[in-house]
Design a protein around this motif. Sequence first.
Motif, PDB file in Angstrom:
ATOM      1  N   VAL A  53     -29.033  64.517 -18.844  1.00 27.10           N
ATOM      2  CA  VAL A  53     -29.269  63.837 -17.570  1.00 27.10           C
ATOM      3  C   VAL A  53     -30.560  64.346 -16.936  1.00 27.10           C
ATOM      4  O   VAL A  53     -31.347  63.568 -16.400  1.00 27.10           O
ATOM      5  CB  VAL A  53     -28.059  64.014 -16.622  1.00 27.10           C
ATOM      6  CG1 VAL A  53     -28.388  63.550 -15.214  1.00 27.10           C
ATOM      7  CG2 VAL A  53     -26.860  63.249 -17.160  1.00 27.10           C
ATOM      8  N   GLU A  54     -30.809  65.647 -17.020  1.00 26.19           N
ATOM      9  CA  GLU A  54     -32.050  66.206 -16.481  1.00 26.19           C
ATOM     10  C   GLU A  54     -33.275  65.621 -17.182  1.00 26.19           C
ATOM     11  O   GLU A  54     -34.270  65.303 -16.537  1.00 26.19           O
ATOM     12  CB  GLU A  54     -32.063  67.723 -16.623  1.00 26.19           C
ATOM     13  CG  GLU A  54     -31.165  68.430 -15.647  1.00 26.19           C
ATOM     14  CD  GLU A  54     -31.124  69.925 -15.887  1.00 26.19           C
ATOM     15  OE1 GLU A  54     -31.624  70.400 -16.936  1.00 26.19           O
ATOM     16  OE2 GLU A  54     -30.586  70.616 -15.013  1.00 26.19           O
ATOM     17  N   ARG A  55     -33.203  65.482 -18.507  1.00 23.92           N
ATOM     18  CA  ARG A  55     -34.329  64.892 -19.250  1.00 23.92           C
ATOM     19  C   ARG A  55     -34.595  63.456 -18.816  1.00 23.92           C
ATOM     20  O   ARG A  55     -35.748  63.050 -18.663  1.00 23.92           O
ATOM     21  CB  ARG A  55     -34.067  64.935 -20.745  1.00 23.92           C
ATOM     22  CG  ARG A  55     -34.452  66.240 -21.344  1.00 23.92           C
ATOM     23  CD  ARG A  55     -34.465  66.167 -22.854  1.00 23.92           C
ATOM     24  NE  ARG A  55     -33.672  67.309 -23.283  1.00 23.92           N
ATOM     25  CZ  ARG A  55     -32.780  67.309 -24.231  1.00 23.92           C
ATOM     26  NH1 ARG A  55     -32.542  66.227 -24.917  1.00 23.92           N
ATOM     27  NH2 ARG A  55     -32.108  68.389 -24.526  1.00 23.92           N
ATOM     28  N   VAL A  56     -33.542  62.694 -18.607  1.00 24.79           N
ATOM     29  CA  VAL A  56     -33.705  61.316 -18.144  1.00 24.79           C
ATOM     30  C   VAL A  56     -34.324  61.317 -16.747  1.00 24.79           C
ATOM     31  O   VAL A  56     -35.230  60.527 -16.463  1.00 24.79           O
ATOM     32  CB  VAL A  56     -32.353  60.564 -18.147  1.00 24.79           C
ATOM     33  CG1 VAL A  56     -32.483  59.206 -17.479  1.00 24.79           C
ATOM     34  CG2 VAL A  56     -31.831  60.410 -19.567  1.00 24.79           C
ATOM     35  N   ALA A  57     -33.864  62.216 -15.876  1.00 26.26           N
ATOM     36  CA  ALA A  57     -34.393  62.283 -14.507  1.00 26.26           C
ATOM     37  C   ALA A  57     -35.874  62.656 -14.513  1.00 26.26           C
ATOM     38  O   ALA A  57     -36.659  62.108 -13.744  1.00 26.26           O
ATOM     39  CB  ALA A  57     -33.603  63.301 -13.690  1.00 26.26           C
TER      40      ALA A  57
END
Length: 106
Positions: A53-57
């Motif tokens: 999720v952090e990578r997508v953000a």
Amino acid sequence: MTMTPAARTAVEGFRQETRLESPQSHGPGYIVHALGRDFHVSDEMARIFLNQVERVAESDASALVILRHAQGVELLMITDASSFSIRPGTTADRSATLAAYPRMRG
């Protein structure tokens, strides 16, 4: 969905609050609440999910993120409009999961 310094601070606070910053022993695990459902996941899967999720953000995009949970696998669409939560599981959560998904016979 850009990862601003304020958002980074919030993520780090979230990691510390849920104790996802360091490996833990196997226990009740975590509950990921998304799509109106609770998914029972291992400690490792909770960390993997949060990293994805952090990578997508950080990439300012949307993507399908894999979530392996006690009952199988889900692909969750993560976008700016997505919301989810992660909380430590309890022994009561684990027994409720087993009762909610009886083994199929046939």
